[in-house]
Scaffold this active site. Structure first.
Site, PDB file in Angstrom:
ATOM      1  N   ASP A  95    -109.917  21.543 -88.690  1.00 41.78           N
ATOM      2  CA  ASP A  95    -110.971  20.749 -87.848  1.00 41.78           C
ATOM      3  C   ASP A  95    -111.482  21.727 -86.669  1.00 41.78           C
ATOM      4  O   ASP A  95    -112.707  21.581 -86.469  1.00 41.78           O
ATOM      5  CB  ASP A  95    -110.567  19.531 -87.135  1.00 41.78           C
ATOM      6  CG  ASP A  95    -110.289  18.218 -88.357  1.00 41.78           C
ATOM      7  OD1 ASP A  95    -111.003  18.554 -89.461  1.00 41.78           O
ATOM      8  OD2 ASP A  95    -109.615  17.428 -87.993  1.00 41.78           O
ATOM      9  N   GLU A 106    -112.155  14.390 -99.043  1.00 42.21           N
ATOM     10  CA  GLU A 106    -112.805  15.432 -98.087  1.00 42.21           C
ATOM     11  C   GLU A 106    -111.705  16.239 -97.673  1.00 42.21           C
ATOM     12  O   GLU A 106    -111.906  17.354 -97.707  1.00 42.21           O
ATOM     13  CB  GLU A 106    -113.218  14.332 -96.732  1.00 42.21           C
ATOM     14  CG  GLU A 106    -113.991  15.265 -95.949  1.00 42.21           C
ATOM     15  CD  GLU A 106    -114.246  14.568 -94.635  1.00 42.21           C
ATOM     16  OE1 GLU A 106    -113.720  13.341 -94.593  1.00 42.21           O
ATOM     17  OE2 GLU A 106    -114.896  14.750 -93.674  1.00 42.21           O
ATOM     18  N   HIS A 107    -110.495  15.734 -97.194  1.00 45.55           N
ATOM     19  CA  HIS A 107    -109.567  16.643 -96.583  1.00 45.55           C
ATOM     20  C   HIS A 107    -108.240  16.461 -97.645  1.00 45.55           C
ATOM     21  O   HIS A 107    -107.899  15.277 -97.741  1.00 45.55           O
ATOM     22  CB  HIS A 107    -109.029  16.451 -95.352  1.00 45.55           C
ATOM     23  CG  HIS A 107    -110.003  16.520 -94.160  1.00 45.55           C
ATOM     24  ND1 HIS A 107    -110.588  15.222 -93.700  1.00 45.55           N
ATOM     25  CD2 HIS A 107    -110.429  17.395 -93.457  1.00 45.55           C
ATOM     26  CE1 HIS A 107    -111.516  15.566 -92.836  1.00 45.55           C
ATOM     27  NE2 HIS A 107    -111.543  16.991 -92.790  1.00 45.55           N
ATOM     28  N   HIS A 137    -152.125  28.053-119.198  1.00 47.38           N
ATOM     29  CA  HIS A 137    -150.863  28.621-119.491  1.00 47.38           C
ATOM     30  C   HIS A 137    -150.912  29.548-120.538  1.00 47.38           C
ATOM     31  O   HIS A 137    -150.583  30.828-120.307  1.00 47.38           O
ATOM     32  CB  HIS A 137    -149.807  27.790-119.489  1.00 47.38           C
ATOM     33  CG  HIS A 137    -149.340  26.969-118.192  1.00 47.38           C
ATOM     34  ND1 HIS A 137    -150.213  25.938-117.717  1.00 47.38           N
ATOM     35  CD2 HIS A 137    -148.211  27.249-117.366  1.00 47.38           C
ATOM     36  CE1 HIS A 137    -149.627  25.422-116.782  1.00 47.38           C
ATOM     37  NE2 HIS A 137    -148.682  26.164-116.515  1.00 47.38           N
ATOM     38  N   GLN A 176    -106.562  11.105 -88.965  1.00 51.47           N
ATOM     39  CA  GLN A 176    -107.693  10.644 -89.726  1.00 51.47           C
ATOM     40  C   GLN A 176    -108.127   9.491 -89.331  1.00 51.47           C
ATOM     41  O   GLN A 176    -109.380   9.051 -88.867  1.00 51.47           O
ATOM     42  CB  GLN A 176    -107.621  10.902 -91.209  1.00 51.47           C
ATOM     43  CG  GLN A 176    -108.635  11.028 -92.128  1.00 51.47           C
ATOM     44  CD  GLN A 176    -109.549  12.133 -91.546  1.00 51.47           C
ATOM     45  OE1 GLN A 176    -110.922  12.030 -91.240  1.00 51.47           O
ATOM     46  NE2 GLN A 176    -109.181  13.333 -91.475  1.00 51.47           N
ATOM     47  N   HIS A 215    -110.463   8.563 -86.204  1.00 52.56           N
ATOM     48  CA  HIS A 215    -112.039   8.611 -86.188  1.00 52.56           C
ATOM     49  C   HIS A 215    -112.616   7.305 -85.864  1.00 52.56           C
ATOM     50  O   HIS A 215    -113.824   7.221 -85.233  1.00 52.56           O
ATOM     51  CB  HIS A 215    -112.550   9.398 -87.347  1.00 52.56           C
ATOM     52  CG  HIS A 215    -112.192  10.822 -86.993  1.00 52.56           C
ATOM     53  ND1 HIS A 215    -112.794  11.610 -86.130  1.00 52.56           N
ATOM     54  CD2 HIS A 215    -111.436  11.663 -87.754  1.00 52.56           C
ATOM     55  CE1 HIS A 215    -112.382  12.884 -86.358  1.00 52.56           C
ATOM     56  NE2 HIS A 215    -111.731  13.004 -87.215  1.00 52.56           N
TER      57      HIS A 215
END
Lengths: 435, 435
Positions: free
Chosen positions: A366, A332-333, A425, A264, A267
């Site tokens: 991934d 996220e993960h 209406h 991670q 990145h």
């Protein structure tokens, strides 16, 4: 290289909640200059079309071209790029594409319809979008997996035209990226980057078709442009830096866990890697593994910066206390590197993807496990979902009232519409009473 | 009152496509002053919390209060408002809420899971959001139906906390609106309006809880604030003015069709009403009905302005030519006032809601048919869907790889990750090969 200094917190210690909240805090900077710059680029592409794209190619991608032909990649070129790859890469792309396709096919929604007790036909018609755009960043890494993960759900949804845009700095584009387009159903490709690519996809030019939705990662220009065209077209979620939360009972090889955190952290400098364990000794072992392995990593500088900025180890008294931390973090993960991870699922409310068991590395997800790697970041798993087929399908409501049903429901409409002071209406329903 | 002068186009005439495109064109104005004003309000609420809300209540809603207690509506007050209504309104609200609840229950997604041929457990866990915010505008009309349509899908999804915000100009709030909250599962209510309400829901204050997603219509302040907090929280679609497209074969009472067009036009001066028929004589009859009925309408001025600004009749040679026009227009509301409307469904790709048959007035769908009345406008049915239960559920991917599966897929990850120059990703999978 300076030494690793990951933050270490103990659940229950005074100030824990605030420290955790500070560590998790991340907010994209909304810069007025950037907004203006992007708005100008979009305006220029809307008004000048292809000519603006040709100008920007020289200006931003150092790729001067005479015509859009040089910015257009034909289906033949895409296939040729695939054929130029070695067989290992070809096979790996094919395995990944097939597995992603198979998983996503389970996400397809079907239309449905029923007739209720009043004789009203009610339903939901599900259709694919006509045309979508996939943005693939250029830059250091050729993100082949990103092409597959963004294009394949659209293909599975039944989108006919999948238009890819990717920049070609100095005219160069990666065979690996084009080959990924080949295996994942991309139908058109243009060598366009940045805000100008997003503008072209949103509004169309003489050459580039306008699409219904634009997905895919990108830098600040791309993200800002996507936000600005939202409403004219659909966009996917707003993504922050990537993060992982690993929960480990202390029985996994600490080198594995260290590498999972690295995967991670490599990145970007603001990526986030968090490890929770009830085993202080194990946390120390992982720290030792980190120090041992870090110097061997190709992206050691990025990993170190990320771990020192945003990395975090949390010691809990009982491992099950991690469950509420997971829901607070909404990662996220999430890697559950524990025995019987499935027994935790009921308690976990917020996470992008859940990796169950010691052999389920995030990297597997991934690339080729099957589920999407485009996931909600920065706690947005509280309300966003992984990119999926549902992002490329849309729904139409169906309503078919018989004369009898219009008669029965007309008075209800009349009361409510008149209560809202909307008398046209009301009358429109009243006309159909006793008809 | 000036006379009705709706635009009239014939499909196939020179310039038709451009004229239609001009008529459909609508773009929200993104005003830099408005953006700044809203950003300041959000900042003030984020930093000052309740105190800012108290200030704004006096400033914007002419409702000076001492404390948040005066801006908080208790569950007892909500129930009392329902009990104060006459029985006709109570019953109508209950019928609408029940029908909307029943239809939306068909939209619930379920979690799923399977084990593939390699022994990888794959799945999708579906969960409700924890807490959502419903914004209900104040202003002229007490939009009770809007409360039901926004809150009920959240309730059906299983959202525990449904927090409503609605302004109370001069301290007044409609019993009708509160009663609608009572029948549709709203759990908390605050008397807050405008950008400050959105800021409070997005970031929370001492009194108002922060939510995960904010839905509901509103004025330019509300819409701008929702766009600005997007990412911190989820929001529903970006809505433009309301529109209807009626396709009629000439066999429906022209008064009915005129009133259906009015029911859209009465919403606002920029609402849009379009009628397509192959029968020129019938179009003339509808025009006569419009002229006859308009003076009797309570909102005649708004209707006239809307019809003259954006109203449109289209004459086609063959009625079936309307199908491609429908797909071009991608209308919010589509009325198929024809025989056998179901036979048209296959050809229709883009529409928010499809009303089938002469007795299915749009008003029926606005209030109590069952489907949602929050629908994509301005052609965005190409990519947006009606508000639904799916807007309040989110998904987590599940990945559980056995040692064997990690061994089989590891080399695929390795090739792809190394191709992307992400070596920590590669190693994290490689560690699990031959383990």
């Amino acid at each position: 290289m300076t030494s690793v200094a990951m933050k270490y917190l103990k659940l229950g210690e005074s100030g824990f909640d605030q420290s955790l909240s500070d560590m998790l805090s991340w907010e994209s900077v909304s810069n007025a200059d950037m907004q203006k710059l992007v708005a100008d680029i979009i305006h220029h592409v809307r008004t000048e079309g292809d000519q603006a794209l040709i100008e920007y190619s020289a200006k931003f991608d150092s790729y001067p071209v005479d015509s859009m032909a040089a910015l257009t990649v034909s289906a033949e070129d895409i296939e040729a790029a695939f054929n130029r790859l070695d067989e290992a890469k070809q096979d790996a792309l094919k395995v990944a594409a097939e597995r992603v396709e198979k998983y996503h096919s389970k996400q397809l929604s079907e239309s449905w319809q029923y007739t209720d007790e009043l004789g009203v036909v009610l339903g939901q018609k599900v259709t694919a979008m006509d045309k979508v755009g996939i943005y693939v960043p250029g830059g250091v890494a050729p993100l082949a997996s990103s092409v597959i993960m963004n294009a394949m759900p659209a293909k599975v949804a039944g989108v006919k035209d999948i238009v890819m845009a990717t920049p070609a700095p100095n005219g160069e584009v990666s065979d690996f990226v084009l080959a990924a387009a080949y295996v994942s159903g991309v139908t058109e490709c243009y060598l366009l980057g940045g805000a100008q690519a997003i503008a072209a996809l949103a509004y169309g030019t003489q050459t580039v078709p306008s699409v219904d939705k634009i997905v895919g990662p990108g830098n600040a220009f791309v993200a800002t442009a996507k936000a600005q065209v939202f409403g004219k077209v659909g966009i996917d979620m707003i993504a922050g830096p990537s993060e992982i939360l690993v929960v480990c009972d202390g029985k996994t090889n600490p080198d594995w866990i260290a590498m999972d955190l690295f995967s991670q952290a490599e990145h970007s400098h603001d990526a986030q890697a968090i490890l929770i364990s009830q085993d202080a000794e194990f946390l120390a072992q992982v720290k030792a593994s980190i120090e041992k392995l870090l110097p061997t990593m190709e992206r050691a500088d990025t990993i170190l910066e990320s771990l020192n900025n945003r990395g975090l180890m949390i010691e809990v008294a009982q491992l099950e206390q991690a469950i509420e931390l997971i829901n607070t973090i909404a990662p996220e993960h999430l890697e559950l590197s524990i025995d019987e991870p499935e027994s935790w699922l009921d308690g976990i409310r917020h996470a992008g993807a859940i990796f169950m068991g010691r052999h389920s590395s995030e990297a597997l997800g991934d690339y080729c496990a099957g589920p999407n790697h485009v996931l909600p970041t920065s706690g947005t798993a509280r309300f966003f979902s992984p990119l999926g087929v549902y992002d490329f399908q849309k729904r139409s409501s169906l309503i078919g009232a018989s004369a009898q049903a219009a008669n029965t429901l007309g008075p209800v409409v009349s009361v409510l519409a008149r209560g809202e002071l909307l008398t046209a209406h009301a009358q429109s329903a009243e006309y159909r009473i006793n008809d």
